[in-house]
Design an enzyme around this catalytic site. Structure first.
Site, PDB file in Angstrom:
ATOM      1  N   CYS A 115       0.780  -1.199  -0.046  1.00  0.00           N
ATOM      2  CA  CYS A 115      -0.180  -0.034  -0.114  1.00  0.00           C
ATOM      3  C   CYS A 115       0.776   1.288  -0.101  1.00  0.00           C
ATOM      4  O   CYS A 115       1.374   1.564   1.058  1.00  0.00           O
ATOM      5  CB  CYS A 115      -0.985  -0.063   1.135  1.00  0.00           C
ATOM      6  SG  CYS A 115      -1.795   1.568   1.442  1.00  0.00           S
ATOM      7  N   CYS A 118       0.102   3.914   2.834  1.00  0.00           N
ATOM      8  CA  CYS A 118       0.591   3.255   4.130  1.00  0.00           C
ATOM      9  C   CYS A 118       2.022   3.674   4.351  1.00  0.00           C
ATOM     10  O   CYS A 118       2.212   4.065   5.211  1.00  0.00           O
ATOM     11  CB  CYS A 118       0.259   1.969   4.215  1.00  0.00           C
ATOM     12  SG  CYS A 118      -1.414   1.381   3.936  1.00  0.00           S
TER      13      CYS A 118
END
Length: 190
Positions: A115, A118
């Site tokens: 991600c 993230c």
């Protein structure tokens, strides 16, 4: 006067009998040197990557300013890795003891290694962990490794940050948000 579509077609395609138009190319278009749209707007242009010779890399590796440059392989490792605080991970086995039975507020980041957002918010979480040291505990939960906890709390998108107080979910922030937004959420539970 030719339409815009005909002008584009005349400049884009070779003048064969199949694409011939009723007008010729303007002389000023042919005689002008190629100038990129970036330089016309006064913006900097990308000129490609600069590659250092091996001798410069070897010299840099002996310098204490560049400790992460390897003498042997010639590759550079990002020094930003050393500045980020490593947030401890929580798993299915440690969830109960570290999060639900914790004294005081706990911030849990639900994330995954693939991600991009993230990864962007990870240094911000590290800064918050330093800023609220002793007042707030921070943990990361990899949703790929612990999908049961993620589904138990209805995690549908990552990064999701949840604040727990006395074992109860108190607040959730979804997405890569600014540090000020996270600080405001944390301050409510301190």
């Amino acid at each position: 006067m030719a339409s815009v579509t005909e002008s584009i077609a005349a400049l884009s395609f070779p003048t064969t009998s199949r694409f011939r138009t009723s007008f010729s190319r303007p002389a000023m278009m042919i005689s002008q040197p190629a100038v990129s749209s970036y330089s016309r707007l006064g913006l900097p242009e990308f000129k490609g990557l600069k590659i250092q010779s091996y001798s410069l890399i070897s010299f840099a590796s002996t310098n204490s300013r560049y400790p992460r440059v390897s003498k042997h392989s010639g590759r550079v490792v990002c020094e930003a890795q050393e500045t980020a605080i490593d947030i401890p991970a929580v798993t299915d086995e440690t969830w109960q003891s570290l999060v639900l039975n914790a004294d005081g507020p706990v911030l849990v980041e639900f994330w995954a290694p693939w991600c991009g957002p993230c990864r962007m918010i990870d240094p911000v979480i590290g800064e918050l962990a330093q800023q609220y040291a002793g007042k707030l505990k921070c943990f990361k939960l990899n949703t790929d490794d612990s999908p049961s906890i993620a589904s138990q709390y209805g995690i549908r998108s990552i990064p999701t940050l949840m604040i727990f107080l006395n074992g109860e979910k108190k607040d959730a922030v979804i997405g890569a948000v600014p540090k000020t937004t996270l600080s405001a959420s944390i301050e409510r539970f301190l």
